[in-house]
Design a protein around this motif. Structure first.
Motif, PDB file in Angstrom:
ATOM      1  N   GLY A 128       0.720  -1.006  -0.110  1.00 41.62           N
ATOM      2  CA  GLY A 128       0.237  -0.169   0.232  1.00 41.62           C
ATOM      3  C   GLY A 128       0.896   1.634   0.037  1.00 41.62           C
ATOM      4  N   ASN A 129       0.345   2.695  -0.499  1.00 42.04           N
ATOM      5  CA  ASN A 129       0.597   3.762  -0.293  1.00 42.04           C
ATOM      6  C   ASN A 129      -0.660   4.297  -0.495  1.00 42.04           C
ATOM      7  OD1 ASN A 129       2.553   6.087  -0.593  1.00 42.04           O
ATOM      8  ND2 ASN A 129       3.474   5.717  -2.878  1.00 42.04           N
ATOM      9  N   PHE A 130      -0.440   5.224   0.976  1.00 43.51           N
ATOM     10  CA  PHE A 130      -1.432   5.867   1.544  1.00 43.51           C
ATOM     11  C   PHE A 130      -0.849   7.065   1.250  1.00 43.51           C
ATOM     12  CE2 PHE A 130      -1.761   2.317   3.476  1.00 43.51           C
ATOM     13  CZ  PHE A 130      -3.160   1.228   1.992  1.00 43.51           C
ATOM     14  N   ASN A 131      -0.949   8.293   1.983  1.00 44.43           N
ATOM     15  CA  ASN A 131      -0.948   9.715   2.433  1.00 44.43           C
ATOM     16  C   ASN A 131       0.127   9.397   3.556  1.00 44.43           C
ATOM     17  OD1 ASN A 131      -2.145  10.368   5.306  1.00 44.43           O
ATOM     18  ND2 ASN A 131      -3.528  10.478   4.194  1.00 44.43           N
ATOM     19  N   SER A 132       0.906  10.763   3.377  1.00 39.48           N
ATOM     20  CA  SER A 132       2.173  10.752   4.839  1.00 39.48           C
ATOM     21  C   SER A 132       2.010  10.286   5.750  1.00 39.48           C
ATOM     22  CB  SER A 132       3.539  11.941   4.602  1.00 39.48           C
ATOM     23  OG  SER A 132       2.424  13.053   4.829  1.00 39.48           O
ATOM     24  N   THR A 133       0.470  10.875   6.287  1.00 33.57           N
ATOM     25  CA  THR A 133       0.762  10.419   7.049  1.00 33.57           C
ATOM     26  C   THR A 133       0.078   9.062   7.919  1.00 33.57           C
ATOM     27  OG1 THR A 133      -0.213  13.068   7.652  1.00 33.57           O
ATOM     28  CG2 THR A 133      -1.767  10.800   9.521  1.00 33.57           C
ATOM     29  N   VAL A 134      -0.554   8.601   7.233  1.00 35.60           N
ATOM     30  CA  VAL A 134      -0.544   6.153   7.102  1.00 35.60           C
ATOM     31  C   VAL A 134       0.846   6.161   7.150  1.00 35.60           C
ATOM     32  CG1 VAL A 134      -2.305   5.561   6.623  1.00 35.60           C
ATOM     33  CG2 VAL A 134      -3.755   7.368   6.732  1.00 35.60           C
ATOM     34  N   ASN A 135       1.329   6.153   6.449  1.00 35.92           N
ATOM     35  CA  ASN A 135       2.213   5.555   5.954  1.00 35.92           C
ATOM     36  C   ASN A 135       3.484   5.633   6.984  1.00 35.92           C
ATOM     37  OD1 ASN A 135       1.723   5.652   3.282  1.00 35.92           O
ATOM     38  ND2 ASN A 135       2.881   7.302   2.622  1.00 35.92           N
ATOM     39  N   GLU A 136       3.404   6.937   7.399  1.00 39.96           N
ATOM     40  CA  GLU A 136       4.199   6.869   9.344  1.00 39.96           C
ATOM     41  C   GLU A 136       3.628   6.393   9.578  1.00 39.96           C
ATOM     42  OE1 GLU A 136       6.814   8.807   9.242  1.00 39.96           O
ATOM     43  OE2 GLU A 136       6.782  10.034   7.747  1.00 39.96           O
ATOM     44  N   ALA A 137       2.291   6.571  10.712  1.00 42.21           N
ATOM     45  CA  ALA A 137       1.549   5.418  11.328  1.00 42.21           C
ATOM     46  C   ALA A 137       1.742   4.381  11.751  1.00 42.21           C
ATOM     47  CB  ALA A 137      -0.159   5.807  10.801  1.00 42.21           C
ATOM     48  N   LEU A 138       1.784   3.892   9.870  1.00 44.23           N
ATOM     49  CA  LEU A 138       1.865   2.396  10.071  1.00 44.23           C
ATOM     50  C   LEU A 138       3.480   2.287  10.052  1.00 44.23           C
ATOM     51  CD1 LEU A 138       0.159   1.913   6.341  1.00 44.23           C
ATOM     52  CD2 LEU A 138      -0.882   0.830   8.579  1.00 44.23           C
ATOM     53  N   SER A 139       4.401   3.114   9.816  1.00 46.72           N
ATOM     54  CA  SER A 139       5.778   2.526  10.307  1.00 46.72           C
ATOM     55  C   SER A 139       5.949   2.577  11.905  1.00 46.72           C
ATOM     56  CB  SER A 139       6.538   3.453   9.568  1.00 46.72           C
ATOM     57  OG  SER A 139       6.602   3.394   8.197  1.00 46.72           O
ATOM     58  N   ILE A 140       5.104   2.812  12.859  1.00 47.22           N
ATOM     59  CA  ILE A 140       5.359   3.952  13.965  1.00 47.22           C
ATOM     60  C   ILE A 140       4.886   2.254  14.492  1.00 47.22           C
ATOM     61  CG2 ILE A 140       4.336   4.753  16.411  1.00 47.22           C
ATOM     62  CD1 ILE A 140       4.945   7.387  13.707  1.00 47.22           C
ATOM     63  N   ARG A 141       3.740   2.178  13.891  1.00 41.55           N
ATOM     64  CA  ARG A 141       3.114   0.365  14.089  1.00 41.55           C
ATOM     65  C   ARG A 141       4.251  -0.484  14.026  1.00 41.55           C
ATOM     66  NH1 ARG A 141      -1.041  -2.305  10.563  1.00 41.55           N
ATOM     67  NH2 ARG A 141       0.903  -2.590   9.397  1.00 41.55           N
ATOM     68  N   GLU A 142       5.096  -0.351  13.106  1.00 37.29           N
ATOM     69  CA  GLU A 142       5.479  -1.758  12.648  1.00 37.29           C
ATOM     70  C   GLU A 142       6.850  -1.684  14.019  1.00 37.29           C
ATOM     71  OE1 GLU A 142       5.717  -4.740  10.694  1.00 37.29           O
ATOM     72  OE2 GLU A 142       2.844  -3.590  11.030  1.00 37.29           O
ATOM     73  N   ALA A 143       7.125  -0.715  13.923  1.00 41.59           N
ATOM     74  CA  ALA A 143       8.432  -0.067  15.009  1.00 41.59           C
ATOM     75  C   ALA A 143       7.910  -0.517  16.379  1.00 41.59           C
ATOM     76  CB  ALA A 143       9.127   1.274  14.886  1.00 41.59           C
ATOM     77  N   LEU A 144       6.525  -0.167  16.691  1.00 40.98           N
ATOM     78  CA  LEU A 144       5.901  -0.817  17.909  1.00 40.98           C
ATOM     79  C   LEU A 144       6.292  -2.348  18.354  1.00 40.98           C
ATOM     80  CD1 LEU A 144       3.959   1.164  18.642  1.00 40.98           C
ATOM     81  CD2 LEU A 144       5.851   1.527  19.809  1.00 40.98           C
ATOM     82  N   GLY A 145       5.649  -3.515  17.474  1.00 41.90           N
ATOM     83  CA  GLY A 145       5.757  -4.544  17.178  1.00 41.90           C
ATOM     84  C   GLY A 145       6.848  -5.053  17.240  1.00 41.90           C
ATOM     85  N   LEU A 177       9.800  -3.484  18.321  1.00 42.14           N
ATOM     86  CA  LEU A 177      10.241  -2.939  20.073  1.00 42.14           C
ATOM     87  C   LEU A 177       9.920  -4.034  20.881  1.00 42.14           C
ATOM     88  CD1 LEU A 177      10.254   0.128  19.672  1.00 42.14           C
ATOM     89  CD2 LEU A 177      12.329  -0.670  19.721  1.00 42.14           C
ATOM     90  N   LYS A 178       8.241  -4.414  21.089  1.00 42.45           N
ATOM     91  CA  LYS A 178       7.533  -5.729  22.100  1.00 42.45           C
ATOM     92  C   LYS A 178       8.204  -6.691  21.715  1.00 42.45           C
ATOM     93  CE  LYS A 178       3.632  -8.158  23.156  1.00 42.45           C
ATOM     94  NZ  LYS A 178       2.315  -8.308  22.297  1.00 42.45           N
ATOM     95  N   SER A 179       8.974  -7.420  20.606  1.00 44.72           N
ATOM     96  CA  SER A 179       9.439  -8.198  20.493  1.00 44.72           C
ATOM     97  C   SER A 179      10.435  -8.636  20.834  1.00 44.72           C
ATOM     98  CB  SER A 179       9.517  -8.260  19.121  1.00 44.72           C
ATOM     99  OG  SER A 179      11.120  -7.993  18.001  1.00 44.72           O
ATOM    100  N   LEU A 180      11.756  -7.440  21.485  1.00 43.30           N
ATOM    101  CA  LEU A 180      12.738  -7.091  21.794  1.00 43.30           C
ATOM    102  C   LEU A 180      13.405  -7.503  22.888  1.00 43.30           C
ATOM    103  CD1 LEU A 180      14.778  -4.358  19.691  1.00 43.30           C
ATOM    104  CD2 LEU A 180      15.134  -6.823  19.069  1.00 43.30           C
ATOM    105  N   ASP A 181      11.995  -6.821  23.951  1.00 37.23           N
ATOM    106  CA  ASP A 181      11.505  -6.567  25.412  1.00 37.23           C
ATOM    107  C   ASP A 181      12.411  -6.404  26.147  1.00 37.23           C
ATOM    108  OD1 ASP A 181      10.179  -7.870  27.466  1.00 37.23           O
ATOM    109  OD2 ASP A 181      11.476 -10.034  27.983  1.00 37.23           O
TER     110      ASP A 181
END
Length: 139
Positions: A67-84, A86-90
């Motif tokens: 997907g390729n959405f507007n910049s706000t959605v793209n950044e939000a999806l990236s932050i969601r991936e980062a949080l996931g 980081l959770k795995s790193l404990d």
């Protein structure tokens, strides 16, 4: 320039490209997150770099999302991936930093209370609430 309080250095910037990266306090990690798109491709690229209080890279990851959405959605999806990730790193005591001002404000402030509550609940359900602080590079 480092900010001195007594004998302790609180902030010590490191130049990365044309930006200045400010080191977190001791025993705190900082994760920088960003999204990238190439207009002709229907994908979002994201990258995350986790550093310690000395600026040493602890871990890094990157990926591609459909997907390729507007910049706000793209950044939000990236932050969601980062949080996931980081959770795995404990790890605990992590600052997440992004140049997505709107997303960071929505997660940190209650200006848009409904979105804020939902975003915090999503983070809480992910098991990472209390271990992560969100910062914007544009504040």
């Amino acid at each position: 320039m480092a900010k001195q309080v007594g004998a302790r250095t609180l902030i010590s910037p490191t130049h990365i490209g044309s930006r200045t990266w400010i080191m977190p306090l001791d025993n705190i990690l900082k994760c920088n997150v960003d999204a990238a798109v190439i207009d002709r491709f229907p994908h979002i690229g994201y990258g995350c770099v986790l550093r310690d209080s000395n600026g040493i890279v602890i871990a890094a990851t990157h990926g591609i999302l459909q997907g390729n959405f507007n910049s706000t959605v793209n950044e939000a999806l990236s932050i969601r991936e980062a949080l996931g990730w980081l959770k795995s790193l404990d790890y605990s005591h992590i600052i997440v930093e992004s140049d997505a001002l709107l997303i960071m404000e929505a997660l940190n402030k209650s200006a848009n209370h409904a979105a804020h509550v939902l975003a915090r609940e999503a983070v809480s359900m992910s098991g990472i609430l209390g271990r992560v602080t969100l910062h914007s590079l544009l504040l």
